[in-house]
Design a protein around this motif. Structure first.
Motif, PDB file in Angstrom:
ATOM      1  N   GLU A  49      40.524  27.238  39.774  1.00 23.32           N
ATOM      2  CA  GLU A  49      41.473  28.040  40.535  1.00 23.32           C
ATOM      3  C   GLU A  49      40.763  29.228  41.171  1.00 23.32           C
ATOM      4  OE1 GLU A  49      44.636  29.502  38.029  1.00 23.32           O
ATOM      5  OE2 GLU A  49      45.395  30.855  39.567  1.00 23.32           O
ATOM      6  N   ARG A  50      41.222  29.599  42.353  1.00 18.41           N
ATOM      7  CA  ARG A  50      40.759  30.864  42.952  1.00 18.41           C
ATOM      8  C   ARG A  50      41.939  31.580  43.582  1.00 18.41           C
ATOM      9  NH1 ARG A  50      37.094  34.424  44.741  1.00 18.41           N
ATOM     10  NH2 ARG A  50      37.267  35.193  46.862  1.00 18.41           N
ATOM     11  N   GLY A  62      42.778  38.007  37.274  1.00 20.84           N
ATOM     12  CA  GLY A  62      42.450  37.013  38.295  1.00 20.84           C
ATOM     13  C   GLY A  62      41.067  36.407  38.107  1.00 20.84           C
ATOM     14  N   ASN A  63      40.366  36.239  39.224  1.00 24.34           N
ATOM     15  CA  ASN A  63      39.071  35.562  39.205  1.00 24.34           C
ATOM     16  C   ASN A  63      38.056  36.256  38.305  1.00 24.34           C
ATOM     17  OD1 ASN A  63      40.229  34.029  41.298  1.00 24.34           O
ATOM     18  ND2 ASN A  63      39.458  35.464  42.844  1.00 24.34           N
ATOM     19  N   ASN A 100      32.397  35.071  38.983  1.00 19.56           N
ATOM     20  CA  ASN A 100      31.929  34.057  39.942  1.00 19.56           C
ATOM     21  C   ASN A 100      33.005  33.710  40.965  1.00 19.56           C
ATOM     22  OD1 ASN A 100      33.674  32.620  38.383  1.00 19.56           O
ATOM     23  ND2 ASN A 100      32.238  30.970  37.860  1.00 19.56           N
ATOM     24  N   GLY A 101      34.100  34.451  40.954  1.00 12.36           N
ATOM     25  CA  GLY A 101      35.138  34.230  41.949  1.00 12.36           C
ATOM     26  C   GLY A 101      36.120  33.139  41.580  1.00 12.36           C
ATOM     27  N   LEU A 102      36.035  32.627  40.346  1.00 14.48           N
ATOM     28  CA  LEU A 102      36.842  31.472  39.962  1.00 14.48           C
ATOM     29  C   LEU A 102      37.489  31.657  38.595  1.00 14.48           C
ATOM     30  CD1 LEU A 102      34.293  28.692  40.966  1.00 14.48           C
ATOM     31  CD2 LEU A 102      36.380  29.299  42.219  1.00 14.48           C
ATOM     32  N   ASN A 110      29.963  40.925  43.430  1.00 12.97           N
ATOM     33  CA  ASN A 110      31.414  40.816  43.417  1.00 12.97           C
ATOM     34  C   ASN A 110      31.922  40.742  41.991  1.00 12.97           C
ATOM     35  OD1 ASN A 110      31.958  40.893  46.133  1.00 12.97           O
ATOM     36  ND2 ASN A 110      31.508  38.697  46.371  1.00 12.97           N
ATOM     37  N   THR A 111      33.101  41.275  41.791  1.00 11.01           N
ATOM     38  CA  THR A 111      33.672  41.199  40.447  1.00 11.01           C
ATOM     39  C   THR A 111      34.901  40.296  40.413  1.00 11.01           C
ATOM     40  OG1 THR A 111      34.941  43.181  40.924  1.00 11.01           O
ATOM     41  CG2 THR A 111      32.848  43.483  39.747  1.00 11.01           C
ATOM     42  N   TYR A 112      35.267  39.747  41.552  1.00 13.20           N
ATOM     43  CA  TYR A 112      36.480  38.909  41.578  1.00 13.20           C
ATOM     44  C   TYR A 112      36.468  37.934  42.731  1.00 13.20           C
ATOM     45  CZ  TYR A 112      38.231  42.049  45.251  1.00 13.20           C
ATOM     46  OH  TYR A 112      38.387  42.767  46.392  1.00 13.20           O
TER      47      TYR A 112
END
Lengths: 396, 396, 396, 396
Positions: free
Chosen positions: B24-25, B281-282, B285-287, B394-396
């Motif tokens: 999910e993202r 949320g993410n 790694n953005g996921l 990035n953290t999200y």
């Protein structure tokens, strides 16, 4: 009805054979746990009120409770709270139904006070907390959903679960439980604890953080003694669960010489600097386990009718336990259930079961049995809902 | 210095060979992502201000931002926001240093407005949001920590990471990115999206939720057409990443006949009913990947100096990427790093590396190389901190 | 209809012949005035929106605006705001009518921003204020009232007014107005002023407090010079209104040697320590006059339809002015109007007119004329309401 | 020391001879009175704590308490509170002194709960109120002031007072007191009352609003009967104070046929729609009297050390009483005291005494005596401060 249930064999080294394991549990007085507890107890109180008044649970999600830390001045023999802990009960709930207004905030405050009494026995709720309630109304689209027979999923999301717990997981979980029991003998133990377990091969390291309550600790010497007593007790207690070597430590950041120790007035770090939020703490099995599948979903406070983020996580936990218990040849089982918004909750988009088998197991048989068990749970998904109403399922 | 780094071989079926995968993202305009973005941008702005004024980053953690949904009345051609979105910037930060007061709230508000402009281009910040700032002061014990040379860990916690991304993971991630690009051609696309990918063997199902912006949609017919355009574009776009079969769907809960569709005034569901919180949320790694190791820690908004919950998660992600890239014979790598409160952050309690190897790999060689790479990163842990200051992670 | 209007002769020494007089005016940037201004501008904006949408003004009272002071660090040449000013727009308003939702908060925020721009030209609204809106819904009983032709009084309360203004009253009022004009030449003058006038026989003492704006003041010497310029200007300006001796002073609490002066970043003391509330400042004639009849009622922000606390105070002020102007033989006139909850607003429980007559006046004639004028105003009470809608009546 | 005290003869018709008089008193459970009570009780509790810890009262002003109405559903026999009453304790206070932290919020909450118990005996504080505390710190300049021997005035403002009370004023005041006593026999009487007295020549009209408590009222018939009982009792009771004709009415807005009556769950209208604020209710003599000199200053919650807005209003009331009592030939006395910021509080800028004399009085003698009495009070101004500490002076 044919449900989309997949059973897959996982060729994976069982957790006990892996070299490293990390497991954490936050105690019931940890700010994140308190936030979870408040959210869930409010949802449960609302469910009961809705059922009593209307014979049905109405839409609500009270999963946004916030705990903003206060400020305190602990001191041996008893200190004082300077700024109270601010607790914001928030979320959304049906406030009017068939022309009748439901006293949502009053119910929430009542439930919150009860939970605080149970979770933090040394907290003076009247003077050391501010309990604020700002519970709004939900969107009308969602409210419609509840009219249907089997509710439809409120979102596209998933639940995960696994069984059985590893030795380290059991130890971490039970250590927190034991500290609560030990509190009867050693009242200085606060309910805000955190147990971190790290296993390296056959050596288990338990790092315990425990908020000590100042009025039950007379001096720094007393404090040091109490720590030793606790550590010794836990070392003995945990040895029953394992033949591995256990090393327990408590409040490792203390600097005894400087007098910098983990002392509190109320038994929770929320009195000084540590905020709490729903969904940041333990998963539905009471643990945080980065090496195991986990859901990020906050289950506490969500409605047990159509919120699949709650229902599927609890279902996955319960079903995996049952499957591990009932199918002998299973070593480990991992379950993931995916919803799709709008589909009836008893027909998930997919229910995936991964099994690690014991030697000599018959995969075909396992497959049939696991699928059947899963199908039964889905067929009777209202059981999960009722277990939630009755408070039989923990969410943290 | 000898660091406690363990490399372990994992006999596990690689993710691509497993039957089922869930990924999910949440898009950058999703309420949870906006909360993460606000928390992180405030921390970054504070870091820069502290560095400018004092040559050092001072203690802060701004990881508690809350977004409380507003209320809106979207309609084709353009509706209106009834109640603004309430955004609470909170947390703790050093407000006075060497007798100088730092305008913490003003800095936070400035950073927040900038982030909102970048993340939600159709939001009228002045009239459709309430930006509240209540940033307190931290506890003095923690503030001491920053004087030491290599900072000590603020807590006993852990970070996790893995590499490389699976095909499905890449597709989910890139789909969200592509929607943002497509927005230039189809301005009706709101930044609040959610992409859920489910792979069953060789078939990938993408379920997209996308908040459509009402002023760019003239009618229900227009809406239906736009959905088709988007789905077709994504189907074509994603085919480059895989030879598997992809099926994309968008806004599946729409009921076109009843006119019940996913329409917004501002491009985010925060305008109507959907709250947001940091750390929900993410991951870094953005996921969100329930089948992979994950940390529950909120990384956004935490200070990059001694908050191991942030540093070790980012380090684990970065190091696992590097290890996967540089050591050819590695199929998959999983990293877990555990801190102990009070220990220097470059000496974790344990850094565990699990590797799934390609056929014919030399485990002894892998072990040496992986340990060396990990050791280098720990040796130079200030690099991670600097990458955070500069906004490169990035953290999200 | 026979209204209960009483005209009474008052044998009282006219104000100008009394030995002592105290008069105060808070400038438009004073925190209490800003609170009044916000409350009234929101009510006016709502009136206009309701009229536009439904052809009628709906129930609302937005008279509870709060201003919580910020924190600042002013310094010659330009300082900074540390904590923003928190502005809470609150009260009650009809949010849904005939199934249509009115964007009450959005309207309130828009009106508030405009008022702040007009009242505090050096305030950076985006970064130095937090504008929060929590406007609830009124009780249903009150909402009914608005259906009737002539509305009924919402409460049992009263309004008071008098005319004409004394010399000292005129001087105090006009001094504040003149400072605003002088601001064009001396931009360092902040809109937050307070003028206190004390007359002892024929000597008038003006004590002015004026928030100076730091970026327009280069040094302490510059500050001292500006104070002198302002005082001299006001001394000259006010001499036109009187033959009495005037002594003006400004910022008397300054300690020039210690450098402790009345300096601000934004031109209002709300940036540092001074809160503001509705109804704490000027009465409807723009003054605070302890030696004259006054109402405690906050008029700003109340609805102009049935809130007699607003309507009767404005009516008493307007009617007393008219009576003083039109009836030559009147030296002073004092009006009090009492409502009773539930009675039509054009039929007050009692309207009392007290007159101090010039020598040789015919009381019978005065009585007839005054009663007639008062009766006319009550007969046409909707005129007052319309003047309020159109912003023709000041409330502070 | 020669103080600036002026005594002036006022040729004014005494109040009893004027044709019309308006007098109002808000009961102790009226939202505005509760706000005043909270503000004052917090200030008093802080004074006592400061004195106990440091031997001196430190800077504080807690005069900004807000009461935001809740929402309730009263019904005969007992209804329920839907949304609690939100009470915000705010203002500023010294939080740290000589390195010691004072638990300001805890003290404030404790004092607030006690005041609520005393003022609203049917309010369930734990479940029907939210008590929030946000008490900030004052500006440093003001804090300095307290070091000096006789404190300096914090502002340029004034206090007013007069004596004796007129017949109507006494009746209005005592009616509210009597209702509280009657409550012991008729428990349905809520503490939230409002008594409005209008005298036209020799006829006094009392309009009483009284929040009836639902659980003590069984039916509409019971309600009607109770109203009659109360009115009759008050009519009899008040006749002792006057030979004038008294007409009493209660809850005149009731519509018995429609069942629309003034019923509450808790005894205060704050449960439903009526907000409260400090300084909006009774003056220091317990009354609102538009025909008499009044100050707009909120006296409740202000510090009794240097806040002349409080001290001078209480002093003017006390001194006027004493002067009226001790100087036989005085019919009425009006006092105004003006401060100037920075001057010692025992040396006001001006103290003006206006006297209406009985026939045959010796103005020269009166002048000497009145000036002397006033001078004594100023000489011993610390007496007023001590009376405030000890709670001997009412502020509302």
């Amino acid at each position: 009805m044919k449900r989309n249930i997949k059973v897959e064999r996982l060729n994976q080294r069982p957790i006990e054979l892996q070299e490293i394991e990390l497991v954490e549990r936050k105690g019931i007085g940890h700010p994140d746990s308190v936030a979870d507890g408040l959210a869930e107890s409010i949802s449960r109180a609302l469910c009961q009120e809705y059922l009593k008044r209307f014979g049905a649970v109405l839409h609500h999600n009270t999963d946004k409770t916030q705990i903003v830390a206060g400020r305190s001045n602990p001191s041996f023999g008893g200190g004082e709270v300077i700024c109270p802990i601010y607790i914001l009960l928030t979320g959304r709930a049906t406030r009017i139904f068939k022309g009748e207004e439901i006293p949502v905030d009053t119910i929430a405050i009542r439930a919150a006070r009860r939970l605080l009494e149970e979770s933090l026995s040394n907290l003076d709720i009247n003077h050391h907390t501010i309990i604020d309630a700002k519970i709004g109304m939900g969107s009308s689209d969602l409210r419609d959903v509840f009219g249907r027979k089997v509710p439809s999923a409120n979102d596209t999301s998933f639940g995960v679960g696994y069984a059985p717990l590893s030795e380290t997981e059991q130890i971490v979980y039970n250590t927190e439980r034991e500290l609560l029991k030990l509190k009867k003998k050693i009242p200085a133990i606060g309910e805000d604890t955190k147990v971190m377990g790290m296993r390296e091969r056959d050596s288990i390291n338990l790092t315990i953080a425990c908020a000590m309550i100042d009025k039950y600790v007379s001096s720094i010497e007393d404090y040091v003694q109490l720590k030793e007593d606790i550590v010794q007790h836990i070392a003995e207690y945990t040895s029953q669960f394992t033949s591995r070597k256990i090393k327990a430590q408590i409040n490792v950041a203390d600097d005894i010489e400087k007098g910098s120790v983990y002392l509190t007035v109320t038994g929770t770090s929320a009195e000084m600097g540590d905020d709490g939020a729903v969904g940041r703490g333990n998963r539905t099995n009471g643990l945080i386990t980065p090496g195991r599948p986990m859901s990020l979903e906050a289950t506490s406070g969500k409605n047990p009718i159509n919120h699949v983020g709650k229902i599927y996580n609890l279902l996955a936990m319960v079903a995996s336990k049952k499957i591990a218990e009932e199918i002998d040849s299973i070593e480990e089982v991992y379950i993931r259930i995916l919803s799709q918004i709008g589909r009836p909750i008893d027909e998930p988009h997919m229910a995936g079961i991964q099994v690690v088998l014991k030697e000599g197991a018959d995969m075909v048989k396992v497959q049939t049995e696991a699928e059947e068990l899963m199908n039964d749970w889905l067929e009777n998904i209202s059981q999960i809902q009722e277990m939630i109403f009755r408070g039989e399922l923990n969410t943290y």
